[in-house]
Design an enzyme around this catalytic site. Structure first.
Site, PDB file in Angstrom:
ATOM      1  CG  ASP A 484      -5.684  -9.025   0.311  1.00 16.40           C
ATOM      2  OD1 ASP A 484      -4.830  -9.791   1.205  1.00 16.40           O
ATOM      3  OD2 ASP A 484      -5.296  -8.730  -0.934  1.00 16.40           O
ATOM      4  CG  ASP A 791      -2.607  -7.024  -3.437  1.00 15.00           C
ATOM      5  OD1 ASP A 791      -2.212  -8.207  -2.693  1.00 15.00           O
ATOM      6  OD2 ASP A 791      -2.520  -6.636  -3.067  1.00 15.00           O
ATOM      7  CG  ASP A 795      -2.412 -12.865  -2.631  1.00  9.48           C
ATOM      8  OD1 ASP A 795      -1.177 -12.990  -1.558  1.00  9.48           O
ATOM      9  OD2 ASP A 795      -1.767 -11.012  -2.727  1.00  9.48           O
TER      10      ASP A 795
END
Length: 1067
Positions: A484, A791, A795
């Protein structure tokens, strides 16, 4: 009721789904090598059971201690299904009871005060367990219940120490009784279970009895007593080592269970441990959170709960005033809300479940499985050698070809006493069994656990909490990291630095004077109401405290600069419907009702997506102006300009809803908020700087052969700017090699093309969690070992699908954390790279120990086998071999498995899961040492008397000196070779040696104990004292291993693994 519960239980157990992951078939039907398992994360139970059956094991309780306990895991699943069945039975019973209760009317509930509280724990537990809505209504609803619990539904409890203590005394604490870990005595008992050690103990007892009978108690107990003592020493040292490991795992498991969450106490949000939660606490719930205790919903917006962990049903349950009960352990699947805690710890269904299955069932790692295969092969060879030695020695003994130390024949038919014959046979059996002890590397698979336990403890200091043991080693094989952007590569410290409102740029962005009154009022309303965050202003003054996600906090802070009074803005209108931020649609909305009954719908989200839905904007003159093509282009250019400067662009818009809105709660929960014909209020650019050191971390990955790919929800321009800043992209990057792609374009590709493109992707912008999952699947199909960070709740599939799922500890939801293998506690990409470093260290340390142990095994087997076959006598007795086994198995593992990682590990390409565990370099090193050691010691065995000038001495003493020298030299060879094993492919074996204090300590301890054995424990080990010349000879023999290893490293090795060459030859 019992019948109903049992019926539901059976139906649920019949419906258990197969263990197949989305996208890739995980079923194992491979009939090849049972030890060839590249990932235990996705292996079937049948596959795990197959390798256990194929392994050669002497002590099953110790060998399989840190693997998945299949029996306990099955019992755990049965317990889980039983509790789920109970939950189903309660729901079914309520379904049948409700009509009857409506006819009868409400029943009067007894009042059972509990200390200072008018309501008792039994009443709360009964109401929550049975989802008794009538009981809740009799208590006055949620408001009345909070009053009974002396809590405020808005401000929570006071939260001072006296209040918390009173609540724990009345309602219990949010903990559950855990089964005690195994005591040291259990480990001692398990160490006794080794079949070979049991045989040795029986042989020692028999030898002890015969020795006392023939030689008297003063001299006769030595042979049997020394073997028994050596066996006990091995058992005790093994138990101590295993017990220490178990304590490390226990501490790490406690850390894994310690969830931190926000509660409202005294009107402010504070972070507490889940263990500190008490009845009466008010807990905010957001998408992905775990429900931390039993309770009831105070307020909620589109609040949906996944109760599958308790009921076994994958159906999402919507919570509102008609169905307000929440069960501990469930997850928030959508929406947000607040809950009032009514039950904690053992007074919840989840607490009962945890109390019954709290014992860890273990887990194996791919290396453990592969090492069991290596141990089985070596053990089979060792058993064959031991059997041949046993047959040869017994044959020579009973045919009169074995001589006593004084030169006389050991066995003569009709002359030798039965006791002497039995004693001779027992000594031969003892040697053969001891060969098995040394040859079967029982501790080899356990070294994985040792080095992983050490690494896990050290990784905690590097801000990484390992949830799955296998992730320690798998991370070392990672070939790509899909990371990310926000909070991982960037600092997650967001600030609004640019703002466009009223059709122009606001400079400075917090200047309210440049906004028209209507625009300012609508902006403040939208910022305050369309937010999951909160603002707390201390009563006595001081800094304002903001809570929520970093983006929320940045926008709230901007709102305060514009003059927003958060509490006043929230009270000026009431929220009637919420559309939580959606990572697919990239926006979130809220409908609010004003005192004049007007309904405003506010939207906030990705700037270009929200802008596309806007048809008007408010100018500086308070006028509603149509969004013409020029103005739309102006705003698009502003977004592009901010994005190229790596800003996150967020648009805030609203619309007036003129149609009548239903007051029905159920209808409101189904209402789809209109997102067309919006009025643009503002576009803000939020700066989130790159983390310090992230560029170096990315560069280190690239040197190590690990490709870093950025997967972000931000727009493509922002993603490109950050990727350039942190080194994922370079200005000179060839576009054909480093593809920048949008998630939508990637997901629309055909499967075959998607896999090909995935190989080249460096940056993916405007991606959804499903795009991340597709990328992970495509890369894994291309043979990559994929690590992925995440997070959010959405996901979870990608984290589970990846070889290593890395959840963020600060911003990560509980759903994401539970789907992960490792939690990055500081959300920092540099910590991810440290995990890679530790993963490679784990693999390298295991290889070091394998090289060291196989050298000892090969050398010992060659020496004993050739000596036994040629002369009928072995130079190393049972006690000496047990000491060698202790050096090799326990002390050697401690010394080599705890080597800290070095930069050298990050200068090599990743090691694939199917690459041979014993590399060609290791084969070269161990064969050089094993051939040297066995050659020198066999020369000493056969020609030692003349070489050492011992012909003048008595035969008995000469043999003892020669055998003592061989034993001493053999042990010193292993001590010197331990240094060689530290650096299998480096010429400087002393690099960084001072940093590993444990290694130096173990080497020093081994040397001291060896001196004590030779010089002072002759009776115990059947040795004699050596003079200084003989000590120098022993040291020189050991020392030669160093220059020999140095020279050997200049010998080139083939790039093709030896195992592949042998397979080709066999074909």
């Amino acid at each position: 009721m019992a019948f109903l519960s049992r019926g539901i239980e059976l139906r649920m157990m019949d419906r258990r789904p197969p263990d197949i992951e989305a996208g890739i078939d995980r079923s194992d039907h491979d009939d090849g090598d049972p030890f060839d398992i590249t990932s235990t994360k996705h292996s079937s139970i049948d596959r795990l059971r197959r390798w256990r059956k194929a392994a050669l094991v002497l002590n099953a309780s110790r060998r399989f201690r840190y693997t998945l306990d299949l029996k306990k895991d099955e019992m755990k699943q049965q317990t889980l299904w039983m509790i789920r069945a109970h939950a189903q039975a309660v729901k079914a019973a309520l379904f049948f009871q409700e009509p009857g209760q409506q006819l009868k009317g409400p029943t009067e509930l007894p009042s059972v005060p509990n200390g200072e509280f008018p309501i008792g724990q039994e009443q709360l537990y009964s109401m929550t367990r049975d989802h008794n809505i009538n009981a809740l209504e009799q208590y006055g609803g949620v408001k009345g219940l909070s009053d009974l619990l002396k809590a405020n539904s808005d401000k929570g409890i006071s939260g001072d120490n006296a209040d918390l203590l009173e609540r724990r005394n009345a309602f219990g604490s949010n903990t559950f009784p855990q089964k005690k870990g195994r005591s040291f005595w259990m480990f001692l008992w398990e160490a006794w279970q080794d079949l070979t050690l049991i045989i040795l103990m029986l042989a020692a007892v028999a030898s002890w009895a015969l020795g006392i009978k023939t030689e008297g108690i003063k001299e006769g107990w030595y042979d049997g007593g020394s073997i028994a003592f050596a066996v006990i020493l091995v058992i005790v040292v093994t138990a101590i080592s295993d017990y220490r490991q178990s304590l490390q795992f226990q501490n790490l498991n406690d850390e894994k269970r310690n969830i931190h969450l926000e509660v409202i106490r005294g009107g402010r949000r504070v972070e507490v441990s889940i263990y500190d939660l008490v009845v009466g606490d008010v807990v905010p719930l957001n998408n992905g959170d775990q429900v931390p205790a039993d309770g009831v919903v105070i307020s909620g917006h589109s609040l949906a709960i996944d109760e599958s962990s308790m009921t076994g049903e994958s159906k999402i349950v919507h919570k509102d005033s008609k169905n307000p009960f929440l069960m501990s352990g469930c997850k928030v699947a959508d929406g947000s809300g607040t809950m009032l805690v009514t039950g904690v710890g053992i007074n919840t269904e989840w607490g009962l479940l945890m109390a019954s299955i709290s014992e860890d069932t273990g887990e194996e790692t791919p290396l453990q499985v592969r090492l069991n295969g290596v141990a089985t092969f070596i053990g089979t060879v060792g058993l064959a050698v031991a059997f041949i030695v046993l047959v040869v020695l017994l044959a020579r003994f009973f045919t009169g070809h074995t001589k006593n130390p004084d030169g006389s024949v050991s066995f003569t038919p009709d002359k030798t006493k039965v006791g002497d014959a039995v004693d001779g046979a027992i000594k031969i059996l003892t040697v053969a069994v001891t060969i098995v002890v040394v040859a079967v590397p029982e501790g080899l698979p356990l070294v994985v656990t040792l080095t992983c336990a050490y690494s896990m403890r050290k990784m905690m200091a590097d801000k990484a909490l390992v949830r799955r043991l296998s992730a320690c080693e798998t991370m070392g094989s990672a070939t790509t990291i899909c990371s990310d952007k926000t909070g991982t590569i960037t600092l997650n410290q967001m600030t609004v630095v640019d703002a466009y409102a009223g059709g122009k740029k606001i400079d400075p962005p917090g200047s309210n004077s440049q906004l028209s009154p209507m625009l300012s009022s609508l902006l403040i309303e939208g910022i305050a109401q369309n937010s999951n965050g909160s603002v707390f202003v201390p009563a006595g003054g001081g800094d304002v405290e903001l809570s929520g996600s970093p983006t929320e906090k940045a926008i709230l802070n901007w709102g305060i600069q514009l003059g927003m009074n958060f509490e006043a803005a929230r009270s000026d209108s009431s929220i009637i419907c919420v559309f939580p931020f959606n990572s697919e649609k990239k926006r979130g909305g809220v409908a609010v009702k004003l005192p004049n009954s007007e309904v405003h719908i506010h939207w906030k989200g990705a700037a270009e997506i929200v802008l596309a839905s806007c048809t008007n904007y408010i100018d500086t003159n308070n006028q509603l102006v149509a969004m013409d093509e020029d103005k739309a282009k102006y705003f698009k250019n502003a977004i592009d300009d901010m994005a190229t400067r790596s800003f996150r662009c967020v648009a805030i818009a609203y619309r007036l809803y003129k149609e009548k809105v239903s007051d029905n709660e159920e209808e409101l929960s189904q209402w789809v908020l209109p997102d067309n014909d919006l009025v643009l209020l503002a576009i803000v650019g939020i700066k989130d700087p790159c983390r310090p050191g992230v560029k170096d971390a990315v560069q280190m990955c690239q040197i190590a052969g690990v490709k870093v790919r950025m997967v972000t929800g931000d727009n493509i321009q922002t993603a490109r700017a950050i990727a350039l800043e942190c080194g994922i992209l370079t200005l000179e990057a060839d576009a054909s090699e480093s593809i920048i792609i949008e998630g939508k374009a990637f997901r629309e590709l055909p499967d075959s093309e998607r896999e090909e493109i995935a190989e080249k992707i460096s940056v993916m912008g405007r991606s959804s969690p499903n795009d991340k999952l597709l990328l992970v699947q495509a890369l894994r199909k291309r043979g990559h070992v994929v690590a992925v960070t995440g997070d959010g709740t959405n996901d979870a599939p990608a984290l589970h699908e990846a070889d290593i799922g890395l959840a963020m500890g600060i911003q990560g939801t509980e759903v994401a954390k539970e789907s992960s293998d490792i939690i990055i506690l500081d959300d920092n990409f540099a910590s991810v790279v440290k995990v890679v470093r530790w993963g490679r260290s784990v693999y390298a340390n295991i290889q070091k120990f394998i090289q060291f142990q196989l050298t000892v095994n090969v050398a010992a087997l060659i020496i004993i086998f050739l000596a036994a076959v040629s002369s009928g006598d072995v130079p190393l007795n049972a006690v000496q071999l047990l000491w060698v086994n202790l050096i090799m198995d326990t002390l050697g593992a401690l010394a080599l498995a705890t080597e800290p990682p070095t930069d050298h590990h990050m200068q090599r390409p990743p090691v694939g899961g199917r690459e041979p565990l014993i590399t060609n370099i290791m084969w070269r090193n161990l064969l050089i040492q094993a051939i040297y050691q066995s050659s020198v010691l066999l020369v000493l065995n056969f020609y030692g008397k003349s070489l050492l000038n011992l012909e003048q001495d008595t035969t008995d003493h000469t043999n003892k000196v020669k055998n003592t020298l061989i034993f001493n030299s053999f042990v010193l060879c292993q001590i010197f070779n331990e240094f060689n094993a530290r650096k299998p492919d480096e010429k400087n074996i002393f690099a960084g040696i001072t940093k590993n204090h444990l290694f130096m300590g173990i080497v020093a301890l081994t040397v001291v104990l060896q001196i004590l054995i030779i010089e002072f424990l002759g009776k115990f080990a059947s040795t004699v004292r050596l003079n200084w010349k003989q000590w120098i000879i022993s040291v020189v023999i050991g020392f030669i291993g160093w220059p020999l290893a140095f020279v050997g490293k200049f010998i080139p090795v083939p790039t093709i693994p030896l195992s592949s060459i042998f397979k080709r030859l066999s074909l």
